[in-house]
Scaffold this active site. Structure first.
Site, PDB file in Angstrom:
ATOM      1  N   LYS A 122      53.409 -67.941  62.717  1.00 39.05           N
ATOM      2  CA  LYS A 122      54.879 -67.933  62.605  1.00 39.05           C
ATOM      3  C   LYS A 122      55.342 -68.994  61.617  1.00 39.05           C
ATOM      4  CE  LYS A 122      59.119 -68.187  65.469  1.00 39.05           C
ATOM      5  NZ  LYS A 122      59.812 -69.449  65.380  1.00 39.05           N
ATOM      6  N   HIS A 163      62.560 -70.424  60.916  1.00 39.94           N
ATOM      7  CA  HIS A 163      62.907 -71.159  62.142  1.00 39.94           C
ATOM      8  C   HIS A 163      64.430 -71.229  62.323  1.00 39.94           C
ATOM      9  CE1 HIS A 163      60.655 -73.764  65.119  1.00 39.94           C
ATOM     10  NE2 HIS A 163      61.889 -74.054  65.456  1.00 39.94           N
ATOM     11  N   TYR A 217      52.658 -74.451  69.933  1.00 33.38           N
ATOM     12  CA  TYR A 217      52.762 -75.606  69.039  1.00 33.38           C
ATOM     13  C   TYR A 217      51.441 -76.336  69.181  1.00 33.38           C
ATOM     14  CZ  TYR A 217      57.747 -75.235  67.950  1.00 33.38           C
ATOM     15  OH  TYR A 217      58.962 -74.833  67.466  1.00 33.38           O
TER      16      TYR A 217
HETATM   17  C1  LIG Z   1      67.353 -73.827  70.393  1.00 32.24           C
HETATM   18  C2  LIG Z   1      66.177 -73.252  69.658  1.00 32.24           C
HETATM   19  C3  LIG Z   1      64.901 -73.611  70.040  1.00 32.24           C
HETATM   20  C4  LIG Z   1      63.798 -73.057  69.378  1.00 32.24           C
HETATM   21  N1  LIG Z   1      62.545 -73.370  69.821  1.00 32.24           N
HETATM   22  C5  LIG Z   1      61.477 -72.774  69.235  1.00 32.24           C
HETATM   23  C6  LIG Z   1      60.186 -72.980  69.751  1.00 32.24           C
HETATM   24  O1  LIG Z   1      59.993 -73.638  70.757  1.00 32.24           O
HETATM   25  N2  LIG Z   1      59.154 -72.419  69.108  1.00 32.24           N
HETATM   26  C7  LIG Z   1      59.312 -71.653  67.969  1.00 32.24           C
HETATM   27  O2  LIG Z   1      58.346 -71.169  67.405  1.00 32.24           O
HETATM   28  N3  LIG Z   1      60.543 -71.416  67.492  1.00 32.24           N
HETATM   29  C8  LIG Z   1      61.619 -71.945  68.103  1.00 32.24           C
HETATM   30  N4  LIG Z   1      62.880 -71.675  67.629  1.00 32.24           N
HETATM   31  C9  LIG Z   1      63.041 -70.766  66.481  1.00 32.24           C
HETATM   32  C10 LIG Z   1      63.204 -69.302  66.934  1.00 32.24           C
HETATM   33  O3  LIG Z   1      61.989 -68.797  67.437  1.00 32.24           O
HETATM   34  C11 LIG Z   1      63.646 -68.411  65.775  1.00 32.24           C
HETATM   35  O4  LIG Z   1      62.758 -68.586  64.697  1.00 32.24           O
HETATM   36  C12 LIG Z   1      65.076 -68.720  65.326  1.00 32.24           C
HETATM   37  O5  LIG Z   1      65.906 -68.896  66.453  1.00 32.24           O
HETATM   38  C13 LIG Z   1      65.633 -67.598  64.463  1.00 32.24           C
HETATM   39  O6  LIG Z   1      66.910 -67.934  63.979  1.00 32.24           O
HETATM   40  P1  LIG Z   1      68.269 -67.352  64.595  1.00 32.24           P
HETATM   41  O7  LIG Z   1      68.257 -67.688  66.049  1.00 32.24           O
HETATM   42  O8  LIG Z   1      69.353 -68.069  63.879  1.00 32.24           O
HETATM   43  O9  LIG Z   1      68.265 -65.880  64.348  1.00 32.24           O
HETATM   44  C14 LIG Z   1      63.994 -72.182  68.290  1.00 32.24           C
HETATM   45  C15 LIG Z   1      65.291 -71.819  67.924  1.00 32.24           C
HETATM   46  C16 LIG Z   1      66.387 -72.322  68.593  1.00 32.24           C
HETATM   47  C17 LIG Z   1      67.766 -71.882  68.205  1.00 32.24           C
HETATM   48  O1  LIG Z   2      64.310 -77.088  68.188  1.00 31.61           O
HETATM   49  C1  LIG Z   2      63.427 -76.387  67.717  1.00 31.61           C
HETATM   50  O2  LIG Z   2      63.677 -75.460  66.938  1.00 31.61           O
HETATM   51  C2  LIG Z   2      62.030 -76.632  68.063  1.00 31.61           C
HETATM   52  O3  LIG Z   2      61.284 -75.722  67.925  1.00 31.61           O
HETATM   53  C3  LIG Z   2      61.564 -77.946  68.561  1.00 31.61           C
HETATM   54  C4  LIG Z   2      60.301 -78.061  69.072  1.00 31.61           C
HETATM   55  C5  LIG Z   2      59.849 -79.298  69.532  1.00 31.61           C
HETATM   56  C6  LIG Z   2      60.614 -80.405  69.495  1.00 31.61           C
HETATM   57  C7  LIG Z   2      61.867 -80.294  68.997  1.00 31.61           C
HETATM   58  C8  LIG Z   2      62.339 -79.085  68.520  1.00 31.61           C
END
Ligand SMILES: Cc1cc2nc3c(=O)[nH]c(=O)nc-3n(C[C@H](O)[C@H](O)[C@H](O)COP(=O)(O)O)c2cc1C
Ligand SMILES: O=C(O)C(=O)c1ccccc1
Length: 386
Positions: free
Chosen positions: A261, A285, A153
């Site tokens: 991404k 996401h 990020y």
């Molecule tokens: C709880 C949670 C936290 C996530 N945190 C990040 C993150 O820190 N960085 C990021 O690029 N994507 C983050 N994502 C998105 C995931 O990388 C991914 O794109 C997403 O989970 C895909 O959807 P699905 O889990 O419903 O298949 C997060 C997703 C979830 C569920």
């Molecule tokens: O929750 C998320 O999907 C996520 O990527 C995120 C990242 C930073 C702050 C809060 C949420």
């Protein structure tokens, strides 16, 4: 060549010997157990998404609009699921997508370390989030021989961004995945109702706290006060002014393969290609950011625009069948998100290992029973549009 389907055989053999399974074999079952186990606020954060959550439901539903075509007597008794990515030969196309709160989802061990240990055991790569409960160096050390990618990020303080990238390089991550879709937080009614989300309470900020440049921005360089850390993190986390003009800077930051991404629009793919990236990561996401069409809907257009560049995909993948469908639509590698997060919550390292092995067994059996020998063959045969 690993035989992923053997995990099914092994389970039945163990059953014959009286050793019965203790963990689930379907996403729905993991989901139920995770909801029971996780503290309500954390469950809402992980399971929830943007707005009315139609986007995240749509991501999952989209997979039911496509069907694989079975081919018989094709002799696909052994399958090769391996794919080439950034000069590496991976045993399967599956990887763990970054989950920024994994660190606090587990019970007896920190979640990022659990995922890294599961990566080491299974050979399934982990994309480690910027938001970890342990420093990225410790997570890299737990990966063993399995490749890890670092998800960035991009903070609005460029020197902090650069410091994180240097650390990821030094720790041995094999690619830099820059997430573009979270330059500000999406509208998430469940979190709003709780009036908070985990990072605002200081969870999973280890990569910031352990960063010398981030620390230097705090009064007296003191990282011990959580409220001060959170405040500085919140001010620095997003970068709303980042545009395509800044891509040259990002590209110049590292010689690691660079992946963007959150790309869904073919126009954006072309700009990314022009900027010299090494991979495109098609994702919405998991429906947690903007309300949009299902991510799977965008995949064919992204693959087409990407030309020779590999396309990674996530959002809505819930099963081995989904993995094969995403490959058929052109993905080079397929990211698992919530499913392995729930497994981590329920069973830590062992849970993630089991979830990945059973998902890979299903993908392998799906290919074999439909008559596909390898990933190239999956890609060459059209899906049925339902
Ligand atoms: C709880 C949670 C936290 C996530 N945190 C990040 C993150 O820190 N960085 C990021 O690029 N994507 C983050 N994502 C998105 C995931 O990388 C991914 O794109 C997403 O989970 C895909 O959807 P699905 O889990 O419903 O298949 C997060 C997703 C979830 C569920
Ligand atoms: O929750 C998320 O999907 C996520 O990527 C995120 C990242 C930073 C702050 C809060 C949420």
């Amino acid at each position: 060549m690993p035989n992923f389907a053997d995990y099914q055989l092994g389970t039945y053999f163990a059953g014959l010997a009286g050793e019965l399974p203790t963990m689930p074999f379907s996403f729905a079952a993991w989901e139920r157990l995770a909801e029971e186990k996780l503290e309500h606020r954390l469950w809402d954060y992980v399971a929830g998404g943007a707005g009315d959550e139609q986007t995240q439901r749509g991501n999952v539903d989209a997979f039911t609009r496509y069907g694989l075509v079975p081919h018989m007597l094709s002799g696909a008794a052994e399958r090769d699921l391996s794919v080439e990515l950034f000069g590496m030969r991976l045993p399967s196309p599956v990887f763990m997508a970054p989950i920024g709160v994994l660190g606090v989802m587990t019970e007896d061990e920190h979640g990022d370390l659990a995922a890294a240990r599961a990566a080491a055991e299974t050979g399934v790569p982990l994309v480690g989030s910027t938001l970890m409960q342990d420093p990225l160096e410790d997570v890299a050390a737990a990966l063993g021989d399995t490749p890890g990618f670092f998800q960035l990020y991009t903070p609005n303080d460029r020197e902090v961004a650069e410091s994180l990238v240097r650390r990821a390089e030094a720790a041995g991550y094999r690619a830099l995945v820059v997430t573009l879709d979270t330059w500000t937080l999406g509208y998430r009614p469940r979190d709003l109702q709780h009036g908070t989300f985990p990072q605002l309470r200081g969870a999973c900020l280890a990569n910031y706290v352990s960063d010398p440049v981030f620390a230097s921005r705090l009064p007296n360089g003191d990282t011990s006060d959580v409220a001060t850390v959170v405040q500085h993190w919140a001010l620095m986390f997003g970068n709303p002014t980042l545009t395509w003009d800044d891509l040259a800077w990002l590209r110049g930051l590292t010689d690691l393969p660079l992946v963007l991404k959150g790309i869904c629009a073919p126009d954006d793919v072309r700009r990314a290609v022009d900027a010299g990236v090494d991979g495109i990561y098609c994702s919405n996401h998991g429906g947690r950011q903007a309300g949009s069409a299902p991510a799977l809907h965008f995949l064919p257009g992204v693959v087409d625009a990407a030309g020779d560049l590999p396309v990674l995909f996530d959002s809505g993948v819930r099963s081995g069948v989904d993995v094969v469908k995403a490959l058929a639509l052109g993905a080079r590698a397929v990211g698992i998100g919530r499913p392995y997060g729930y497994a981590a919550a329920v069973g830590g390292t062992a849970g993630v290992v089991h979830a990945l092995r059973s998902l890979l067994a299903e993908a392998d059996l799906t290919m074999g029973l439909n008559g596909y020998h390898d990933v190239a063959e999956v890609r060459s045969r059209p899906l049925v549009r339902l």
